[in-house]
Design an enzyme around this catalytic site. Sequence first.
Site, PDB file in Angstrom:
ATOM      1  N   ASP A 115      24.207  12.706 -44.409  1.00 11.83           N
ATOM      2  CA  ASP A 115      23.127  11.746 -44.230  1.00 11.83           C
ATOM      3  C   ASP A 115      23.586  10.467 -44.935  1.00 11.83           C
ATOM      4  O   ASP A 115      24.466  10.499 -45.802  1.00 11.83           O
ATOM      5  CB  ASP A 115      21.794  12.267 -44.783  1.00 11.83           C
ATOM      6  CG  ASP A 115      20.612  11.494 -44.193  1.00 11.83           C
ATOM      7  OD1 ASP A 115      20.832  10.395 -43.610  1.00 11.83           O
ATOM      8  OD2 ASP A 115      19.466  11.959 -44.298  1.00 11.83           O
TER       9      ASP A 115
HETATM   10  C1  BGC Z   1      17.975   9.297 -42.519  1.00  8.09           C
HETATM   11  C2  BGC Z   1      18.707   9.879 -41.299  1.00  8.09           C
HETATM   12  C3  BGC Z   1      19.262   8.759 -40.478  1.00  8.09           C
HETATM   13  C4  BGC Z   1      20.170   7.910 -41.334  1.00  8.09           C
HETATM   14  C5  BGC Z   1      20.756   6.734 -40.590  1.00  8.09           C
HETATM   15  C6  BGC Z   1      18.830   8.332 -43.287  1.00  8.09           C
HETATM   16  O1  BGC Z   1      18.072   7.679 -44.268  1.00  8.09           O
HETATM   17  O2  BGC Z   1      17.573  10.343 -43.358  1.00  8.09           O
HETATM   18  O3  BGC Z   1      17.845  10.663 -40.548  1.00  8.09           O
HETATM   19  O4  BGC Z   1      19.931   9.274 -39.367  1.00  8.09           O
HETATM   20  O5  BGC Z   1      19.427   7.382 -42.431  1.00  8.09           O
HETATM   21  O6  BGC Z   1      19.776   5.795 -40.316  1.00  8.09           O
END
Ligand code: BGC
Length: 735
Positions: free
Chosen positions: A223
């Site tokens: 993530d």
């Molecule tokens: C989120 C993800 C997301 C990523 C990119 C993170 O803060 O938890 O779900 O895909 O950011 O935006």
Amino acid sequence: MADIPLQSKVALTGGADFWHSQAVPEADLPQVMLTDGPHGVRKQSGATDHVGLNESVPATCFPPAVGLSSTWSRETLRKVGEALGEESKALGVGVLLGPGVNIKRSPLCGRNFEYFSEDPYVAGELATAYVEGVQSKGVGTSLKHYAANNQETDRMRRDSQVDERTLRELYLNAFHKVVTRAQPWTVMCSYNKVNGTFVSEDRFLLTQVLRDEWGFEGVVVSDWGAIHDRVAALRAGLDLEMPANPAHEAGVMAALESGGLDESVIDRAYGNVERVLRRAAATVADADGVFDVEGHHALARRAAEQCIVLLANDGVLPLASDTTVAVVGEFARTPRYQGAGSSRVQPTQLDNALDRIEAIVGHDVPFAPGFTTDPKNPVGDAAHDEAVEVAARADVVLVFLGLGENHESEGYDRTTADLPPEQLALLDDILAVNGNVVVVLSNGSSVLVPFRDRVRAVVEGWLLGQAGGPALADVLYGLVNPSGKLTETIPLRLEDVPSHLNFPGDETGVRYGEGLFVGYRGYDASAREVAYPFGYGLSYTSFDYSDLTVTADGNALTVVFTVTNSGPRAGREVAQAYVSIDRSRVVRVPRELKGFADVTLEPGASQQVTIEIPLWELAYWSVIDHQWVVESGTYTVAVGGSSRDLPLSGTVDVTGNEPARPLTLFSTLGEAMAVPAFASVMAGLAESFGGMPMDDPDMVRMVMDIPLATVAGFSGQSEAELQLLLDQVNRQAKV
Ligand code: BGC
């Protein structure tokens, strides 16, 4: 790979920027864009961020998972997935970051709108269809957020403390299904810790379970910002850090030079990323930005129609087009159609319910916003009073209530499950002047509905994407017969939620103290009343269930029954099958969803439905054997229209696969008696067990739970002697 410089290989284990992987010129691999997801393509062309702050290029905003899951339609999920794949391809996005299959442990989780259900079966089934749809277009998905990321509070640090069986049966289950069935090109590891270890550094989760047990073939991506130590993460099984932290890359180079990290680890990660992204790169090589804008909008609307759940209706719905209505509530004019945070899509078009209502009735209808959804610009008492006046003059008032973006979002959890107090006060005042109220809800996660018996109908509109407004209007006027069903229980009180006392934990972590008893599993086990149960949803027609048969062969249960549309309109019914075992050696929840199918029927028509339940779906996770075990025994399969409306039930005997366990000194007499080889030496043993009459069933029951060593001790038999006997029995039983 041998001719790729080490530095380039290491570089590919981290992104080039916020949304791109590195190019590897030596391997002829261009940069590839990975972006959110899940219910639309959020391609940022200017400033970048991962919390949905900056603009992105227009793309179809389909209903988020909270809506899509209420369709219970694999076909719809597949079609939405295909459309998302087409848009990703057109916009040059090689990997779409979704779907999210985390379990809704509490209605308070700020990100529930992005997840499917409190139940892993329906979440896994629908997410599988979504992944297959997207990937059929040559675009990758990212199954997230692996694992046990069930809240937003302190999400970057919090330790999810969850026992082995609950982890397997609930929190890993949907991931397991999607990985084994659909092979998502990537899996995104979550920010949090599980049982003391950051998931990004957890070898058990990233390698042992994901790759060795499930056979995952793709890329494990972090993530955004979930990596604290890329060396530890790579060792654990991570392949790609997004976005890259330059210091982490330097750390990897240093570890390689000092011998602290083996180059084979880099080769593995490089190989995975290169293989997957090469496929994605091929897909987007000729991206031209063109996709079927109109067609996808129409699909978003058809999907939204199936998402809507009719919670209550005393017959006021569907409305006749000549009923004098008033519309109250800002959401009718300004739809709340998606969640806040990284999944926020810039829609190609946005339609509201009010315009569609006016189009259906053929003239303007009185409308008053009543409240604002913009906390920065309060509207004051005048708006409230105006709405009550407008409501007083109509035959039926359509009151659009819900949660604003500030009430629920990625990044924080709600602290209440109530609708905002100003909306509840408005509803009270409207009810004082007009009893004919239909409440239409827009919310990304369950809200309490204490008003449900005081209004004439309640329509749960969740978040429905860019075409949800007209879909709601069509349901209100009967142009669409509602067919959505709940994939999350709507409780009577927040205090009733099984996880309530353990959510969201504190600085010491969040204890998943309710164990297996999440959602309907918990409400059913404690026989607790709920406002609306899991699986529930009304229709303008009615369905009857009949003629159930349940049979088993060595691989699956086959459940066959007939659904009849016994009402006046054509409609779609989501039939559900729940399974329980009559007697178990482990703790069981009362029933679990193990199959569903939707049928669309004309009035009076019947259809035979067949649901296959693979035997492994009946397994529990044994914490003694550390494996899935199907228990032998009699299983009950109950079938019907919701978890608490199961008119049919049948039983079937199943031969399980319990592993034989060797008898030890700490086996109980009961366990020993269950082993035929032990029973055969029983007679000889009875003497040594203090002369107990082992052929007396009552006596046997009484001593059933006594460990063999203790029995031996009572009778003066030596443990060594007993051990010899046990060795003999174990040899005979071949364990
Ligand atoms: C989120 C993800 C997301 C990523 C990119 C993170 O803060 O938890 O779900 O895909 O950011 O935006």
